[in-house]
Motif scaffolding. Structure first.
Motif, PDB file in Angstrom:
ATOM      1  N   TRP A  13       0.851  -1.174   0.000  1.00  0.00           N
ATOM      2  CA  TRP A  13       0.000   0.000   0.000  1.00  0.00           C
ATOM      3  C   TRP A  13       0.887   1.224   0.000  1.00  0.00           C
ATOM      4  CZ3 TRP A  13       0.279   3.072   4.476  1.00  0.00           C
ATOM      5  CH2 TRP A  13       0.885   2.470   5.573  1.00  0.00           C
ATOM      6  N   VAL A  14       0.302   2.384  -0.243  1.00  0.00           N
ATOM      7  CA  VAL A  14       1.060   3.628  -0.246  1.00  0.00           C
ATOM      8  C   VAL A  14       0.518   4.555   0.823  1.00  0.00           C
ATOM      9  CG1 VAL A  14       1.690   3.484  -2.684  1.00  0.00           C
ATOM     10  CG2 VAL A  14      -0.394   4.696  -2.024  1.00  0.00           C
ATOM     11  N   SER A  15       1.357   5.433   1.268  1.00  0.00           N
ATOM     12  CA  SER A  15       0.970   6.449   2.237  1.00  0.00           C
ATOM     13  C   SER A  15       0.122   7.515   1.549  1.00  0.00           C
ATOM     14  CB  SER A  15       2.233   7.087   2.818  1.00  0.00           C
ATOM     15  OG  SER A  15       1.913   8.173   3.650  1.00  0.00           O
ATOM     16  N   ALA A  16      -0.753   8.137   2.317  1.00  0.00           N
ATOM     17  CA  ALA A  16      -1.659   9.159   1.779  1.00  0.00           C
ATOM     18  C   ALA A  16      -0.912  10.328   1.146  1.00  0.00           C
ATOM     19  CB  ALA A  16      -2.579   9.660   2.883  1.00  0.00           C
ATOM     20  N   ASP A  17       0.322  10.576   1.578  1.00  0.00           N
ATOM     21  CA  ASP A  17       1.078  11.712   1.044  1.00  0.00           C
ATOM     22  C   ASP A  17       2.033  11.325  -0.096  1.00  0.00           C
ATOM     23  OD1 ASP A  17       2.924  10.337   2.559  1.00  0.00           O
ATOM     24  OD2 ASP A  17       3.590  12.078   3.706  1.00  0.00           O
ATOM     25  N   THR A  18       1.888  10.134  -0.635  1.00  0.00           N
ATOM     26  CA  THR A  18       2.722   9.692  -1.758  1.00  0.00           C
ATOM     27  C   THR A  18       2.311  10.428  -3.031  1.00  0.00           C
ATOM     28  OG1 THR A  18       2.902   7.496  -0.781  1.00  0.00           O
ATOM     29  CG2 THR A  18       3.460   7.691  -3.117  1.00  0.00           C
ATOM     30  N   PRO A  19       3.282  11.006  -3.757  1.00  0.00           N
ATOM     31  CA  PRO A  19       2.946  11.659  -5.027  1.00  0.00           C
ATOM     32  C   PRO A  19       2.389  10.633  -6.025  1.00  0.00           C
ATOM     33  CG  PRO A  19       5.165  12.258  -4.316  1.00  0.00           C
ATOM     34  CD  PRO A  19       4.701  11.141  -3.422  1.00  0.00           C
ATOM     35  N   VAL A  20       1.384  11.038  -6.781  1.00  0.00           N
ATOM     36  CA  VAL A  20       0.766  10.109  -7.718  1.00  0.00           C
ATOM     37  C   VAL A  20       1.727   9.692  -8.831  1.00  0.00           C
ATOM     38  CG1 VAL A  20      -1.597  10.782  -7.175  1.00  0.00           C
ATOM     39  CG2 VAL A  20      -0.412  11.892  -9.074  1.00  0.00           C
ATOM     40  N   SER A  21       2.757  10.473  -9.088  1.00  0.00           N
ATOM     41  CA  SER A  21       3.761  10.058 -10.083  1.00  0.00           C
ATOM     42  C   SER A  21       4.431   8.765  -9.632  1.00  0.00           C
ATOM     43  CB  SER A  21       4.802  11.155 -10.309  1.00  0.00           C
ATOM     44  OG  SER A  21       5.456  11.481  -9.093  1.00  0.00           O
ATOM     45  N   GLU A  22       4.707   8.620  -8.345  1.00  0.00           N
ATOM     46  CA  GLU A  22       5.307   7.391  -7.807  1.00  0.00           C
ATOM     47  C   GLU A  22       4.328   6.222  -7.891  1.00  0.00           C
ATOM     48  OE1 GLU A  22       7.040   7.721  -3.884  1.00  0.00           O
ATOM     49  OE2 GLU A  22       7.888   9.689  -4.363  1.00  0.00           O
ATOM     50  N   ILE A  23       3.067   6.512  -7.624  1.00  0.00           N
ATOM     51  CA  ILE A  23       2.045   5.454  -7.673  1.00  0.00           C
ATOM     52  C   ILE A  23       1.876   4.960  -9.111  1.00  0.00           C
ATOM     53  CG2 ILE A  23      -0.389   4.920  -7.283  1.00  0.00           C
ATOM     54  CD1 ILE A  23      -0.244   7.086  -5.012  1.00  0.00           C
ATOM     55  N   ALA A  24       1.822   5.880 -10.064  1.00  0.00           N
ATOM     56  CA  ALA A  24       1.680   5.491 -11.468  1.00  0.00           C
ATOM     57  C   ALA A  24       2.884   4.669 -11.910  1.00  0.00           C
ATOM     58  CB  ALA A  24       1.519   6.731 -12.343  1.00  0.00           C
ATOM     59  N   ALA A  25       4.071   5.044 -11.478  1.00  0.00           N
ATOM     60  CA  ALA A  25       5.274   4.283 -11.839  1.00  0.00           C
ATOM     61  C   ALA A  25       5.212   2.879 -11.250  1.00  0.00           C
ATOM     62  CB  ALA A  25       6.525   5.018 -11.347  1.00  0.00           C
ATOM     63  N   ARG A  26       4.738   2.752 -10.032  1.00  0.00           N
ATOM     64  CA  ARG A  26       4.599   1.429  -9.396  1.00  0.00           C
ATOM     65  C   ARG A  26       3.566   0.582 -10.138  1.00  0.00           C
ATOM     66  NH1 ARG A  26       3.508   0.673  -3.056  1.00  0.00           N
ATOM     67  NH2 ARG A  26       5.633   1.430  -3.040  1.00  0.00           N
ATOM     68  N   MET A  27       2.443   1.205 -10.496  1.00  0.00           N
ATOM     69  CA  MET A  27       1.408   0.480 -11.241  1.00  0.00           C
ATOM     70  C   MET A  27       1.967  -0.042 -12.557  1.00  0.00           C
ATOM     71  SD  MET A  27      -1.986   2.774 -10.746  1.00  0.00           S
ATOM     72  CE  MET A  27      -3.036   2.635  -9.319  1.00  0.00           C
ATOM     73  N   ALA A  28       2.735   0.784 -13.249  1.00  0.00           N
ATOM     74  CA  ALA A  28       3.319   0.367 -14.525  1.00  0.00           C
ATOM     75  C   ALA A  28       4.330  -0.752 -14.322  1.00  0.00           C
ATOM     76  CB  ALA A  28       3.968   1.559 -15.218  1.00  0.00           C
ATOM     77  N   LYS A  29       5.195  -0.607 -13.330  1.00  0.00           N
ATOM     78  CA  LYS A  29       6.237  -1.608 -13.073  1.00  0.00           C
ATOM     79  C   LYS A  29       5.648  -2.951 -12.686  1.00  0.00           C
ATOM     80  CE  LYS A  29       8.733  -1.640  -9.138  1.00  0.00           C
ATOM     81  NZ  LYS A  29       8.477  -2.880  -8.525  1.00  0.00           N
ATOM     82  N   ASP A  30       4.621  -2.929 -11.817  1.00  0.00           N
ATOM     83  CA  ASP A  30       4.035  -4.166 -11.294  1.00  0.00           C
ATOM     84  C   ASP A  30       2.826  -4.649 -12.084  1.00  0.00           C
ATOM     85  OD1 ASP A  30       5.976  -4.078  -9.323  1.00  0.00           O
ATOM     86  OD2 ASP A  30       4.648  -3.140  -7.834  1.00  0.00           O
ATOM     87  N   LEU A  61      -3.481  18.177 -13.551  1.00  0.00           N
ATOM     88  CA  LEU A  61      -2.785  18.354 -12.278  1.00  0.00           C
ATOM     89  C   LEU A  61      -1.359  17.832 -12.388  1.00  0.00           C
ATOM     90  CD1 LEU A  61      -5.542  17.203  -9.747  1.00  0.00           C
ATOM     91  CD2 LEU A  61      -5.003  19.533 -10.499  1.00  0.00           C
ATOM     92  N   SER A  62      -0.489  18.350 -11.578  1.00  0.00           N
ATOM     93  CA  SER A  62       0.892  17.883 -11.552  1.00  0.00           C
ATOM     94  C   SER A  62       0.965  16.540 -10.836  1.00  0.00           C
ATOM     95  CB  SER A  62       1.778  18.894 -10.819  1.00  0.00           C
ATOM     96  OG  SER A  62       3.039  18.317 -10.532  1.00  0.00           O
ATOM     97  N   ALA A  63       1.469  15.533 -11.518  1.00  0.00           N
ATOM     98  CA  ALA A  63       1.591  14.199 -10.916  1.00  0.00           C
ATOM     99  C   ALA A  63       2.646  14.173  -9.820  1.00  0.00           C
ATOM    100  CB  ALA A  63       1.923  13.170 -11.995  1.00  0.00           C
ATOM    101  N   LYS A  64       3.594  15.085  -9.869  1.00  0.00           N
ATOM    102  CA  LYS A  64       4.637  15.137  -8.829  1.00  0.00           C
ATOM    103  C   LYS A  64       4.155  15.859  -7.574  1.00  0.00           C
ATOM    104  CE  LYS A  64       8.520  14.879 -11.971  1.00  0.00           C
ATOM    105  NZ  LYS A  64       9.358  13.792 -11.595  1.00  0.00           N
ATOM    106  N   LYS A  65       3.218  16.795  -7.744  1.00  0.00           N
ATOM    107  CA  LYS A  65       2.730  17.577  -6.606  1.00  0.00           C
ATOM    108  C   LYS A  65       1.440  17.017  -6.010  1.00  0.00           C
ATOM    109  CE  LYS A  65       4.726  21.907  -8.226  1.00  0.00           C
ATOM    110  NZ  LYS A  65       4.449  23.244  -8.740  1.00  0.00           N
ATOM    111  N   THR A  66       0.664  16.306  -6.788  1.00  0.00           N
ATOM    112  CA  THR A  66      -0.611  15.765  -6.317  1.00  0.00           C
ATOM    113  C   THR A  66      -0.355  14.514  -5.489  1.00  0.00           C
ATOM    114  OG1 THR A  66      -1.691  16.620  -8.299  1.00  0.00           O
ATOM    115  CG2 THR A  66      -2.893  14.951  -7.035  1.00  0.00           C
ATOM    116  N   LYS A  67      -0.970  14.454  -4.329  1.00  0.00           N
ATOM    117  CA  LYS A  67      -0.792  13.333  -3.405  1.00  0.00           C
ATOM    118  C   LYS A  67      -1.932  12.328  -3.548  1.00  0.00           C
ATOM    119  CE  LYS A  67       2.676  15.559  -1.571  1.00  0.00           C
ATOM    120  NZ  LYS A  67       3.941  15.387  -2.196  1.00  0.00           N
TER     121      LYS A  67
END
Length: 139
Positions: A13-30, A61-67
């Protein structure tokens, strides 16, 4: 069949304050379409590939700034390891969802049960029922 036999692990799972750019990268990788979001050691929502498309990309929205917490679907619908796959299917049908986080007897997140997991674990009739229910077109 019990959910513990059909679900896939490990549970991430991810923390609520994780940038969505990191989440999208994880989704793509996994190669996954949803990730639970947690805060203060509790699951508080789910962020899906659809959330990213409709709540981030479509709104420029900015994927790096949006949590995660800013664009996730709030609340968690879950199932338990000891429940049956049939029970989970009925819950997925009722809530019109394709993925369920799985909690153990200590209320810890231990895996995910997806439409694909159901397809591999259940019979054709039950899988067909679920697919029909969650694939219903929006009106």
């Amino acid at each position: 069949m019990k959910i513990s036999e059909a679900m896939h692990a490990p549970a991430e799972w991810v923390s609520a304050d994780t940038p969505v750019s990191e989440i999208a990268a994880r989704m793509a990788k996994d190669d996954i379409g949803a990730v639970p979001v947690g805060k203060n050691d509790k699951l508080i929502g789910m962020i899906t590939d659809r959330d990213l498309a409709t709540r981030v990309v479509a709104k420029n929205l900015s994927a790096k700034k949006t949590k995660a917490e800013d664009v996730m679907s709030p609340g968690i619908v879950f199932c338990r390891t000891e429940e049956s796959v049939e029970d989970a299917v009925h819950l997925m049908d009722q809530k019109k969802i394709r993925r369920l986080p799985v909690l153990n007897e200590e209320k810890r997140y231990v895996g995910m049960l997806s439409l694909g997991d159901v397809a591999h674990a259940a019979g054709l009739e039950l899988t067909g029922e679920l697919t029909w229910a969650v694939a219903d077109h929006h009106k």
